[in-house]
Design an enzyme around this catalytic site. Structure first.
Site, PDB file in Angstrom:
ATOM      1  N   GLY A 217       0.815  -1.149  -0.331  1.00 20.29           N
ATOM      2  CA  GLY A 217       0.055  -0.250  -0.224  1.00 20.29           C
ATOM      3  C   GLY A 217       0.753   1.492   0.323  1.00 20.29           C
ATOM      4  O   GLY A 217       0.545   2.074  -0.587  1.00 20.29           O
TER       5      GLY A 217
ATOM      6  N   CYS B 196       5.576   7.481  23.672  1.00 20.10           N
ATOM      7  CA  CYS B 196       6.949   6.710  23.943  1.00 20.10           C
ATOM      8  C   CYS B 196       6.665   5.365  23.720  1.00 20.10           C
ATOM      9  O   CYS B 196       7.373   4.724  23.898  1.00 20.10           O
ATOM     10  CB  CYS B 196       6.806   6.773  25.944  1.00 20.10           C
ATOM     11  SG  CYS B 196       4.472   5.715  25.912  1.00 20.10           S
TER      12      CYS B 196
END
Lengths: 464, 464
Positions: free
Chosen positions: A69, A320
Site C-alpha cells: 500500500g 513513548c
C-alpha cells in the site's frame, strides 16, 4: 490471546491462504512468456485484476498491482504530480493522512514543490469547506484518506471529490483502512489500497488510476503492470489478495453491524470503567471495527505491555511508543490527549466475550500503570512557591510523558483560584497533553513562554 | 512437460513452500509492534536476514529485503549515485546488463547524468581492461552482473572489482542469475538478487550495501528496512526466500556438475543435429544450467510455439518475441545471430531423459519452421539482376526476421564471386543477422548504405 490490531495488519484470511496455496503451483512463471506456464500465470493475473477491480469499482485496465500500500501511495502521488506538472506543483494532503502520504508530500517539498496540509476538526475529519478553500489554480493533486487509520473517523470523500472535480483537480484517496468494508463512494481519480489490511497477504498494494487522469510514471520502468509498477509480478499473492477482498466483502454487511456494536460498547464502557479517559474520533461517522481512547497519567508503552501480558495486542499513538518520542501526528492534529493512548481494531469474527474480557482487564491494567507512576512523580517534582502565586513552577525537564501532566495535576491544588502555574518541559507530548488536560479538568490553558531549557507551559486555575 | 526457463522464473522450491506455509501463521503481523505477534514476526525477519546475509557473504545489517530484484537494482543504483553525487554523475554499466540496470541508467541519463556502456566480447563477457579504462574521476558508480541472464557467461567480477577499488569507485553487482550457485567473489560494494530466480517466492529481492559505501536512499522513505525499502515487510515470503537459498546452496555443488554435463551435451549435440546453428556464450566460464543457441532461417516465436506444443518451455531473444521487434540487447552487444534464438535454462533436478527428449524434438521443430518459411520467401523476394553484377538487389522491405536472411541466402548463388548483393531491409534484426550470416557462411559483410526506405546491407560473395 486476543489480537486487536487489525488496523496494523490482519491475520491471513482463510480464503487468502487457500488461494495462495492453490496459485503457488500455477502462478510462479513469468506472465509475459508465451509457453503454457506463462499463459497460466497470465490467466491468473488477469482474473485477479478483474475481481479486484470489481471490488474497488474501477475498470481492470485502470488497476495496477504494486508491492505494498505504501508503494501504491508513493507511486500514485509521484505519477499524478508529474502528469500535471504543467499545471503547477501544489499538493494538498490532510493533516491526518497515513505516513506514506506525508512522506510523499515531504519528498515533493524537498524537490521544490509546495504542500498544503488541511487541518482537521477535533473528530479527526476534515471540513469539506476548508478542504475546498485550499484548492488553487496551481494545485496538481489533492489527497484524502477514506477513513483514518488511528481513530477510525471516516472522511467526507464524496464532498471533497466534488469540490476537486469542480476545480479540475484529481483526488487521490488512500482507502487502505476502508476497502474491506466497501468501495469508496464519490468521484475519486486515483485510489490506493493494501491487501494485508483486509486479510490478504503482505506484498500486494493496489493503485487505481481512472482513465483520463493525467499520469506520468516516475523512475525507471519496465513493461510490467502497464509500465506503472516495475518488477516481477507476485501472482500467488495477487490472487490471494483479490480472492480475500471478495471474501471479506461477503462478510462485510453482517460483520460491520456486529463489530460496530462491540466498538460502541467499548466506547461507552471505557469511560465508565476507567476514570480520566478521553475517547477520541467521530462517534458515528467511523469505521465499524476501530476505536481509540487516551488515559490521563498513563504511560502508553507500559500500558501496552500490561495488556500484552493479559493477552491483548493493541497499538498506541503515545509518544513513548514512537521512535522519535513525539505523539502521533493524527492525535496532534486533532488536538486530543495523547498520553495512555490505546487503539483497538477488531478482526472479523472477534467474539463478544473477548471484548468483555478486555473491558474486565483494562481498568486493572490502567490502575496498575497509574500506581507505578504515582510514587516517583512526587519525589521527582520540584515545586517552588517562591513568593507570588504566579511564580509557582513545576520543573519537569527531562521527564517524559505522562510525568509532566502527573506533576501538574499534583501541584494544581496548591495554586490559588485565578493563579497560574508554569510547567517546564522538554517533552514533545506536553505540547498536546497539557492543553488536553486543561480541557478535561476545566482549567485554563494560557499558552507557552520561551524558557532557558524546553518550554514553559502556563496553566491558570479557574476551577476548584 | 519440461520447463527449461528457470532463468525467467524458477518453480517454487519445496523448502520455500514449507517455509512459506509455516510462516504465514507467525509472520503476518507488523514487526515494528511490541506485542507478541509483532515480536514473533520480528524474530522471523531477523532470522531470515541472518541466513540470507550468510549465504550472500555480508553482515545482516548490510542487507535489505526489497520487493523484487528489479526494485533492488533500481533502489541500489539510485541510492549509490545519490550518495556520491559530489564526486560526479558518471555511471558505468556493461552493455549486457539486465534491463533493470539499463532502465536505471536511462533514468539517470534523463535526469542529466552521464552513462558509459562497456562493450562485451563475442562471448558476452566484458574485458576487465576495457572496463577499467572506462573509470573516470567523476564516476559515481560502476555496475556489472555476475553472470549474463541470456547466454550464461560469467563476468570477471573480481578483476573489475579490483580495478574499481583502486579507482575508489563502488561496484554494484547484479547477482540475480548466479546466487543459487554460490556467493559472488571479489570486493563488490553493493549486490542485488531476486528470490524467484533461485526457487524462492516472487516478491523478494535482496540489496546488500557494504558498510562504508556512501549511500543516500532516494524517494519517500519510512522506518522499515533501515529506511532503504519502504512498505510493510512481506515476512512469510522473506523467510521462504532465505530458507530456499540455503536449500539450493546445499544442492549447488552436486547439481552444478550434473547440469553442466547436460548443458555441455546440448551445446555439443545441437550443432550436430541441426544445420546452421550458432551456439553462443562462453563455453567454459558460464553458469552450469544455461545455454543459448540461434538457428539460421528460423522465426524464434514460431519455434517457441513448436517447442511448447512438444512440451518444452524455453525463451528467446529473437526480435519476433520482443514487443519492440528488436533483437535482445545482449545478442546485439555480442554481435551474434539473433534469429531462431533459443535459451535453455534447466531447473535443479532436471532429469537427463528430458534433455535427451529435447534433443530428439528440436531438429524436427527447427525443420518444420524452416519448411514453413521456405516457400513464401521465394515468391516474395524481388530479385533484379539489372546489368552489372554489383546491382543485384534483394528487396526485403516490410519483411521480418528471418525472411531477409532467407532471401539473401537464396540469391547468393546468383552473385558472381567478388560480386556484391544489396539487401534492402527495414527490420532491426537484419542489422545483427546479416553480418552474423556472413560470418557463418564465410561471405564478406561490406557494411550498410543509406536507402530511400530502410537500410541497404552490402554483402560481397567471396566463397563459393
Amino acid at each position: 490471546m486476543s489480537y486487536f490490531d487489525v488496523a496494523s495488519s490482519a491475520p491471513l484470511h482463510p480464503v487468502a491462504r487457500q488461494a495462495l496455496h492453490a496459485s503457488l503451483d500455477e502462478g510462479w512463471a513469468d506472465p509475459a512468456r508465451l509457453y503454457r506456464e506463462g499463459r497460466r500465470a497470465r490467466l491468473l493475473l488477469d482474473a485477479a485484476r478483474e475481481a479486484a477491480a470489481e471490488a474497488i469499482g474501477c475498470r481492470p485496465d485502470e488497476l495496477t498491482f504494486t508491492t505494498s500500500g505504501t508503494r501504491a501511495v508513493h507511486t500514485g502521488i509521484a505519477g499524478a504530480l508529474a502528469g500535471r506538472h504543467r499545471v503547477g506543483r501544489h499538493l494538498i494532503v490532510s493533516a491526518v493522512e497515513h505516513s506514506s502520504v506525508l512522506h510523499s508530500a515531504e519528498s515533493h517539498r524537498r524537490a521544490g514543490g509546495t504542500v498544503s496540509e488541511v487541518p482537521v476538526l477535533r473528530t479527526g475529519a476534515v471540513s469539506p469547506g476548508a478542504y475546498a478553500e485550499t484548492l488553487r489554480p496551481d494545485t496538481a493533486l489533492a489527497c484524502l484518506q477514506s477513513a483514518n487509520h488511528e481513530v477510525g473517523t471516516r472522511q467526507p470523500v464524496a464532498e471533497v471529490a466534488e469540490a476537486c472535480r469542480a476545480a479540475g483537480v484529481p483526488l487521490l484517496v488512500d482507502a487502505a483502512q476502508s476497502l474491506a468494508w466497501g468501495p469508496v463512494e464519490g468521484g475519486w481519480s486515483l485510489l490506493t489500497g493494501s491487501a494485508h489490511k483486509w486479510g490478504g497477504p503482505a506484498g500486494v498494494g493496489l493503485l487505481a488510476v481512472r482513465k483520463g487522469v493525467r499520469y506520468a510514471p516516475q523512475g525507471p520502468a519496465d513493461e510490467r503492470e502497464s509500465g506503472r509498477a516495475p518488477g516481477f509480478e507476485n501472482i500467488p499473492a495477487v490472487v490471494a489478495a483479490a480472492a480475500s477482498l471478495r471474501a471479506v466483502r461477503a462478510e462485510a454487511d453482517a460483520e460491520s453491524v456486529r463489530l460496530r456494536e462491540l466498538t460502541d460498547r467499548i466506547r461507552a464502557r471505557v469511560p465508565e470503567l476507567v476514570p480520566d479517559v478521553e475517547v477520541v474520533g467521530d462517534p458515528v461517522t467511523r469505521l465499524p471495527h476501530l476505536l481509540t481512547f487516551s488515559c490521563l497519567y498513563v504511560d502508553g508503552e507500559t500500558l501496552l505491555h500490561e495488556l500484552d501480558r493479559e493477552g491483548f495486542s493493541v497499538s498506541s499513538g503515545s509518544s513513548c511508543t514512537s521512535s522519535t518520542l513525539t505523539p502521533s501526528h493524527v492525535l496532534t492534529a486533532m488536538g486530543v490527549l495523547s498520553e495512555g493512548n490505546v487503539r483497538v481494531s477488531l478482526p472479523l469474527g472477534t467474539p463478544a466475550e473477548e471484548v468483555e474480557r478486555f473491558l474486565a482487564v483494562l481498568p486493572r491494567a490502567v490502575a496498575a500503570v497509574r500506581e507505578k507512576l504515582g510514587a516517583p512523580a512526587g519525589a521527582a517534582a520540584t515545586v517552588s512557591p517562591s513568593g507570588a502565586p504566579d511564580a509557582l513552577v513545576v520543573d519537569a525537564l527531562g521527564k517524559r510523558c505522562p510525568i509532566p501532566v502527573i506533576e501538574l495535576a499534583k501541584v494544581i491544588t496548591e495554586v490559588p483560584l485565578g493563579g497560574t502555574v508554569r510547567v517546564l518541559s522538554d517533552d514533545e507530548a506536553a505540547r498536546l497533553d497539557i492543553p488536553a488536560w486543561c480541557e478535561m479538568r476545566g482549567q485554563e490553558y494560557a499558552g507557552t513562554e520561551p524558557a532557558a531549557q524546553g518550554t514553559a507551559y502556563l496553566i491558570r486555575r479557574v476551577t476548584l
